[in-house]
Design a protein around this motif. Structure first.
Motif, short mmCIF file in Angstrom:
data_model
loop_
_atom_site.label_atom_id
_atom_site.label_comp_id
_atom_site.label_asym_id
_atom_site.label_seq_id
_atom_site.Cartn_x
_atom_site.Cartn_y
_atom_site.Cartn_z
N TRP A 562 0.81 -1.23 0.00
CA TRP A 562 0.00 0.00 0.00
C TRP A 562 0.83 1.28 0.00
O TRP A 562 0.31 2.37 0.01
CB TRP A 562 -0.96 0.01 1.20
N GLU A 563 2.17 1.10 0.07
CA GLU A 563 3.06 2.26 0.00
C GLU A 563 3.67 2.42 -1.40
O GLU A 563 4.60 3.21 -1.60
CB GLU A 563 4.18 2.13 1.04
N SER A 566 2.43 3.81 -7.34
CA SER A 566 1.43 3.79 -8.41
C SER A 566 0.25 4.70 -8.05
O SER A 566 -0.28 4.63 -6.94
CB SER A 566 0.91 2.36 -8.63
N PRO A 567 -0.18 5.57 -9.00
CA PRO A 567 -1.31 6.45 -8.71
C PRO A 567 -2.58 5.68 -8.38
O PRO A 567 -3.37 6.10 -7.54
CB PRO A 567 -1.47 7.27 -10.00
N LEU A 568 -2.72 4.51 -8.99
CA LEU A 568 -3.92 3.73 -8.71
C LEU A 568 -3.92 3.24 -7.26
O LEU A 568 -4.94 3.31 -6.56
CB LEU A 568 -4.00 2.55 -9.69
N VAL A 569 -2.73 2.73 -6.82
CA VAL A 569 -2.62 2.25 -5.43
C VAL A 569 -2.80 3.40 -4.46
O VAL A 569 -3.52 3.29 -3.46
CB VAL A 569 -1.28 1.54 -5.22
N ARG A 582 -6.96 2.42 8.73
CA ARG A 582 -5.57 2.86 8.94
C ARG A 582 -4.60 1.75 8.52
O ARG A 582 -4.70 0.61 9.00
CB ARG A 582 -5.33 3.22 10.41
N PHE A 583 -3.69 2.06 7.65
CA PHE A 583 -2.65 1.12 7.23
C PHE A 583 -1.38 1.36 8.06
O PHE A 583 -0.98 2.51 8.27
CB PHE A 583 -2.34 1.30 5.75
N PRO A 584 -0.73 0.31 8.55
CA PRO A 584 0.53 0.50 9.32
C PRO A 584 1.65 1.03 8.44
O PRO A 584 1.73 0.70 7.25
CB PRO A 584 0.83 -0.90 9.83
#
Length: 747
Positions: A562-563, A566-569, A582-584
């Motif tokens: 998730w880091e 890519s603009p899509l990600v 929330r992503f760590p």
């Protein structure tokens, strides 16, 4: 000359002018002698230290400066340390010497004396002491009226008094009966002052520190401030001054001080008393110095035990490499290659072994100090016994010399009788044999005397060949119990003797240094056993605070999916985060605080073995204590019995010697008249000689028994003052003393 040349010449002149002060400073340094405890006399010592530090380099000359001039170093103007708080260990009023003293003066330069008097005023007032300041100008000595009203003097450094002037000052104070305590300069004790307090300035160490600052000045560097003031760990004591003041220092002070005594080697006819010989033996004895240094070394064990209770802070770094599959599946939390660093703080909260180690180290430290005092007493007893043996051999020489002269006279008389036909050749030969034996006995005694003198000189730290003339004690004086009526009360009957012995044993068992050392060792062994037993069920509790930061990461799994860039990600992640998901984050810093408790369950049987070892050690110390108590009681009772028996023998052997001398005189007359056989005459002379030797021996047997009794009671062997006699003899009836008596005590 062009403009460039003029510029170069001007720059050279400017540089020369700018460096002139540095050259002058490097070639000569001036210092105000008021800042040195030894005054101008210490300038040469400071010069030597600077030469040692600057080995191989040019050494500036140190010169005395006028007041207010010279170099400036922060802290130098407080070399006497008066601005430092006086701790209890440096409390001059804590010495027993000042008990009951009412008038004390602080003696030194006017400014320093006033400042020290103000600092000590409150403490003196609490003790009911009138404290005053007595300022002395350079070279000035106090007047008689200033001295006669004082009981004691607290000395500051006297930088403007030469050593000879200080000796004259201390002699004047000592002759007036005024005790002198050096607060800042222990070197004054070598010049005649009585005592220095612990924490006095260590002058050689101070000179080394100051020389380092002068070296910086000579090199053009800015010197560090003189914030550290080196101190002496123990007091200095002048035994010669103590003797002149008729003051007997307590044993704990004698065992802890650096003792200074008159060596008495310059004057061949100087005689030494038993008290002076014991003092010389204790002064700077190498064996005792080794024992004291061992105590100082072992004292660090307590610091080591205490260090476990202090925080433990350290840094750590970790580098880690894992396989790429695991790194990829870690979603950025565990990269393939990672370097982290952190700081860890550990604090022990509860630990039974650490608590036990601290208590054990304190007990063992007290035990070692008591053992050092025991060594001092043993040395004093050994020297006192050798001193008495030396006196005994001197008396034997006198007796055997008289016997030799008598044998020679009898041989000469027999020789004249042979010429006249009155005696036979056989009788003359017998007298010749007696003369040879008398000479042999005398020569052997002289040899024994010389060997003992050499050994005793070495024990006293003197040259082995130095003359040694022992001064015989007066056994009939009160200092040796001879004319003390309480001693006669002990001699009254067996009941009074046994009662006295019982009280002596009780006193010795309660005050013995040997038993005190064993008690501390027993306490340490008991605490160790208690700790070993608790180790089975008491955990160790600690606190840990840890902070970790990531230094570098690389390879697979360096970032989470998730880091990704890519603009899509990024658009999807932002959408979910807006919805509250929330992503760590990877690579962030971490911290943690925790409390841990640890209780070992099995350690290969080591804890059981340690427990059994501690129990056996405790039993061993208990047996040593019981054996020491029995030995002490036996030695004390034997010494007291021998003391009284030897005192009675002095009179009995004196009477026997008188009768033997009378019988010898009568036998000589009878032999000259021809009415007595030669054998009877020789027997009479042998009896007279043996009786004279026995009479002399009784006196020294009494003194030896007395010094052994003093040693058993923890007293320094030697003549006793009133306090020591009270300690030895004030026992008996319910009031605590023997009944007074006027009985004649002469043996």
């Amino acid at each position: 000359m062009d403009i460039t040349a003029w510029r170069r010449l001007f720059i050279a002149l400017l540089l020369a002018m700018s460096f002139t002060p540095l050259v002058a400073l490097a070639s000569s340094l001036s210092i105000d002698p008021r800042f040195l405890p030894g005054g101008e006399a210490a300038v040469d010592e400071l010069q030597q230290e600077l030469e040692r530090i600057r080995a191989g380099r040019s050494v500036p000359r140190i010169r005395p400066a006028a007041e207010g001039e010279g170099i400036r170093i922060q802290g130098l103007d407080d070399s006497d340390g008066l601005s430092m708080r006086l701790t209890d260990s440096r409390d001059p009023f804590a010495f027993s010497l000042l008990d009951g003293v009412e008038r004390i003066a602080v003696l030194g330069p006017p400014a320093s004396a006033g400042r020290a008097s103000a600092m000590l005023a409150e403490r003196a007032e609490r003790r009911g002491i009138h404290l005053s300041a007595l300022g002395l100008q350079p070279g000035e000595l106090p007047s008689f009226t200033d001295v006669e009203r004082l009981d004691a003097v607290l000395l500051l450094a006297l930088p403007f008094h030469e050593p000879d002037s200080q000796r004259e000052l201390f002699d004047r104070l000592t002759e007036a009966g005024v005790a002198t305590l050096a607060l800042t300069d222990a070197g004054q004790v070598e010049r005649g002052a009585l005592l220095s307090v612990p924490g006095a300035l260590d002058a050689p160490a101070f000179h080394r520190l100051l020389a380092l600052r002068l070296d910086d000045l000579a090199a053009g560097r800015t010197p560090e401030p003189l914030t550290y003031r080196p101190e002496l760990g123990r007091p200095w004591l002048n035994l010669e001054t103590a003797s002149r003041l008729d003051w007997a220092p307590p044993f704990d002070l004698l065992s802890q001080s650096r003792l200074i005594a008159e060596r008495a080697t310059a004057l061949p006819d100087t005689s030494l008393s038993l008290q002076q010989v014991v003092a010389l033996a204790l002064a700077d004895n190498l064996g005792l110095a080794v024992a004291r240094q061992s105590v100082e070394v072992d004292a660090f064990e307590r610091d080591m035990a205490m260090s476990r209770w202090r925080p433990n802070l350290y840094l750590e770094a970790t580098g880690r490499v894992i396989d790429d599959n695991r790194a990829r599946s870690g979603l950025g939390q565990s990269p393939e290659r990672q370097v982290t660093g952190g700081a860890v703080l550990e604090q022990l909260i509860f630990s039974e072994p650490a608590m036990a180690a601290l208590a054990i180290s304190e007990s063992l430290d007290r035990a070692r100090r008591a053992e050092t005092e025991v060594e001092s007493l043993d040395l004093a007893l050994e020297v006192a016994s050798s001193f008495i043996d030396l006196l005994r051999l001197q008396d034997q020489q006198d007796v055997l010399q008289n016997d030799l002269e008598l044998a020679r006279a009898q041989r000469d008389q027999a020789s004249r009788g042979l010429e006249a036909g009155a005696v036979g050749r056989g009788e003359l030969s017998r007298f010749e044999a007696e003369l040879a034996q008398a000479r042999e006995r005398l020569e052997q005694t002289i040899a024994d005397h010389e060997q003992l003198r050499l050994a005793l000189n070495r024990r006293l730290g003197r040259d082995a060949m130095a003359p040694l003339t022992p001064r015989a004690p007066d056994t009939e004086s009160v200092e040796w119990l001879g004319s003390d009526p309480r001693f006669a009360a002990v001699l009254e009957d067996r009941d009074s003797l046994e009662h006295w012995q019982s009280l002596l044993v009780r006193s010795a068992l309660s005050e013995s240094r040997e038993l005190q050392a064993l008690a501390e060792m027993r306490s340490a062994a008991a605490r160790e056993l208690e700790s070993r037993r608790r180790a089975f069920w008491v955990p160790e509790v600690g606190l840990e605070a840890r902070y970790t930061t990531e230094i570098a990461r690389a390879g697979e799994g360096e970032r989470a999916p998730w880091e990704a860039d890519s603009p899509l990600v990024r658009g999807g992640v932002d959408l979910l985060e807006n919805q509250g998901v929330r992503f760590p984050e990877t690579g962030r810093d971490e911290w943690s605080v925790g409390i841990s408790a640890r209780l070992p369950l099995y350690a290969g049987g080591r804890r059981s073995i340690e427990r059994d070892t501690s129990a056996a050690r405790l039993e061993q110390v208990a047996l040593q204590d019981a054996d020491a108590r029995q030995g002490l009681e036996t030695r004390l009772r034997a010494a007291s019995v021998e003391l009284l028996a030897a005192w009675r023998r002095i009179a009995l052997r004196g009477e026997a010697s008188d009768h033997a001398e009378e019988a010898l005189s009568l036998a000589q007359v009878a032999w000259r008249e021809g009415s007595l056989e030669q054998v009877a005459l020789l027997d009479a002379r042998t009896t007279a000689r043996q009786a004279s030797l026995a009479k002399s021996e009784a006196r020294w047997q009494y003194l030896k028994a007395l010094v052994h009794l003093q040693r058993s009671l923890g007293m320094i062997p030697g003549p006793m003052n009133e306090a020591d006699r009270n300690h030895l003899l004030s026992h008996g009836d319910s009031s605590g003393s023997f009944p007074d008596t006027t009985k004649d005590l002469s043996p």
